[in-house]
Design a protein around this motif. Sequence first.
Motif, PDB file in Angstrom:
ATOM      1  N   LYS A   1       4.891  22.100  64.161  1.00 22.53           N
ATOM      2  CA  LYS A   1       4.709  22.147  62.718  1.00 22.53           C
ATOM      3  C   LYS A   1       3.577  23.090  62.333  1.00 22.53           C
TER       4      LYS A   1
ATOM      5  N   LYS B   1       7.118  23.561  43.691  1.00 20.59           N
ATOM      6  CA  LYS B   1       8.568  23.491  43.496  1.00 20.59           C
ATOM      7  C   LYS B   1       9.026  24.314  42.295  1.00 20.59           C
TER       8      LYS B   1
ATOM      9  N   TYR C   1       9.871  28.478  48.007  1.00 19.54           N
ATOM     10  CA  TYR C   1      10.272  28.510  49.418  1.00 19.54           C
ATOM     11  C   TYR C   1       9.387  27.593  50.258  1.00 19.54           C
TER      12      TYR C   1
ATOM     13  N   TYR D   1       7.836  24.877  49.196  1.00 20.78           N
ATOM     14  CA  TYR D   1       8.241  23.498  48.883  1.00 20.78           C
ATOM     15  C   TYR D   1       9.426  23.094  49.764  1.00 20.78           C
ATOM     16  N   ASN D   2      10.390  23.995  49.911  1.00 17.48           N
ATOM     17  CA  ASN D   2      11.560  23.692  50.750  1.00 17.48           C
ATOM     18  C   ASN D   2      11.153  23.479  52.206  1.00 17.48           C
ATOM     19  N   ASP D   3      10.185  24.275  52.681  1.00 17.70           N
ATOM     20  CA  ASP D   3       9.708  24.090  54.058  1.00 17.70           C
ATOM     21  C   ASP D   3       9.006  22.743  54.222  1.00 17.70           C
TER      22      ASP D   3
ATOM     23  N   ILE E   1       9.650  19.854  52.405  1.00 18.46           N
ATOM     24  CA  ILE E   1      10.602  18.733  52.393  1.00 18.46           C
ATOM     25  C   ILE E   1      11.496  18.747  53.636  1.00 18.46           C
ATOM     26  N   ASN E   2      11.578  19.908  54.287  1.00 20.46           N
ATOM     27  CA  ASN E   2      12.337  19.981  55.547  1.00 20.46           C
ATOM     28  C   ASN E   2      11.458  19.720  56.763  1.00 20.46           C
ATOM     29  N   HIS E   3      10.215  19.296  56.503  1.00 20.59           N
ATOM     30  CA  HIS E   3       9.273  18.867  57.542  1.00 20.59           C
ATOM     31  C   HIS E   3       8.889  20.001  58.507  1.00 20.59           C
ATOM     32  N   LEU E   4       8.915  21.241  57.990  1.00 24.00           N
ATOM     33  CA  LEU E   4       8.457  22.370  58.786  1.00 24.00           C
ATOM     34  C   LEU E   4       6.985  22.669  58.539  1.00 24.00           C
TER      35      LEU E   4
ATOM     36  N   TYR F   1       3.307  20.989  56.860  1.00 26.15           N
ATOM     37  CA  TYR F   1       2.554  19.825  56.397  1.00 26.15           C
ATOM     38  C   TYR F   1       1.334  20.327  55.638  1.00 26.15           C
TER      39      TYR F   1
END
Length: 455
Positions: A378, A399, A406, A408-410, A412-415, A417
């Motif tokens: 991560k 968001k 982009y 924000y998307n990373d 929520i996809n747990h990429l 922190y």
Amino acid sequence: MLIRHILSPLITRQYTKWYYLTRSWRKKDWRNWVAEEFERAKKSRWTLKNFPDLKDVSFEDLPSYPITERYIEAPSNYPTYLSYYSSGTIERKIIRLSKDDLKRIFLGIGRIIWTGKNEAKFKNGLYMGFFGLGSGAIVHYATYLLSNKGIYVNAGDWRKHKREIIKNAPYDLLILPLPYYADFILNFEHDIYDGLSYWIVSGDLFTEYLRSLLINKSQRMNKIFYAVDFYGASEVFLLGTEIPPFITKAIQYAPETTIILLKKEDGEIVNLFDADPGDRGEVLVTPLFNYTVPNYPLHDIIEVEETESKFGLPTFRILGRKGIRVDIELESLGHIKGWYSIYARIMGIIIDGSALNDLIGRIFNSDHITFVEQRNAKIHVRIYVNKRINYDDFINALKNNNRTKYLYNDIINHLVYIEVIYNPQLINEIETKYYEKFGPQATIPRLIIVESESS
């Protein structure tokens, strides 16, 4: 007295004549003029001493000339009128300017004043700077040249000059080094301003945080304040400025002192005159002084906005710095090693420092220092701020912003922190250490890619 009563009228006439000569120029006219000036600079005997092969290089061929990674100082017999040290954030060196070089600087500045104000000078200026630095020395000259009257005070001692500052008010021009802007805006409560005042930053660029402070102050005092980003560098002094209200949050190229090349992300090097909107890359400069160092990298990253503004010149946004080594001992976090870069790219994830600067300053009215590091699979991002920011509000702001969605998307996809940590003391400690080490023109590393740390 000699400067104000004899030299100032002479220089004012010169840059007024220059403005009227160039005010109808389009991009092709500016390009032709810069090409002619390069022919002069490349053949000077001081340039030829250090770069003899440059005499065979044309303006069109300059992008293919090698990058000069280390600045070579002017020869000892250069007709120096003013000399100073660069800040040293990248490399400490002596810059030497001749009388003709200084004339070029003021031709550019004077033309910009005419362009923005449609008059030759400001009425009254409050100038702050530091002797020994290029910006401080030239700002001191500007006290006598750019306004009908004005005072100059050492920026670090402005409180000692408070009575003098009030006595000589009101001001329609204020020039301050970046480290003292927030301090002055927040702590100088007297109304010393004209109805319309221009605020110019020296040493670095306005952050969104400082712009928000300036807007709030203007509203409290029922005044109009224009923030003016002045893009300069020790090696060439003037590269461009904002020209409010016509050109804001973008820099218009000032070609009087330098050629700007752009080393794009794909490695291609192009002249700024040939760049397209959206082109992004590293700035290379070739001074148009009597001594030039060709294709010297400033480690600044810019993005082209317009190929030709209403005034005939390209405009661009400054995104930040590239690849500057960070090695700092902090009381709270210990020894931090890493790199400052406006873009952090780790495991395919990009952290856009320019977008973060804009969002945190504009929406949350806060300054920040951000640490980025890889922990197992991560990316951990710690954002230290000097205003309390609710985490959910911050995530929603990411968001809803096109430049940060982009990220924000990373998340929520747990990429990725992210932590948002209130710690104004840490920000102040880092700023203080950098200004003490490199001087008041030092670039503060807002986005640090951590190599190793103890915390």
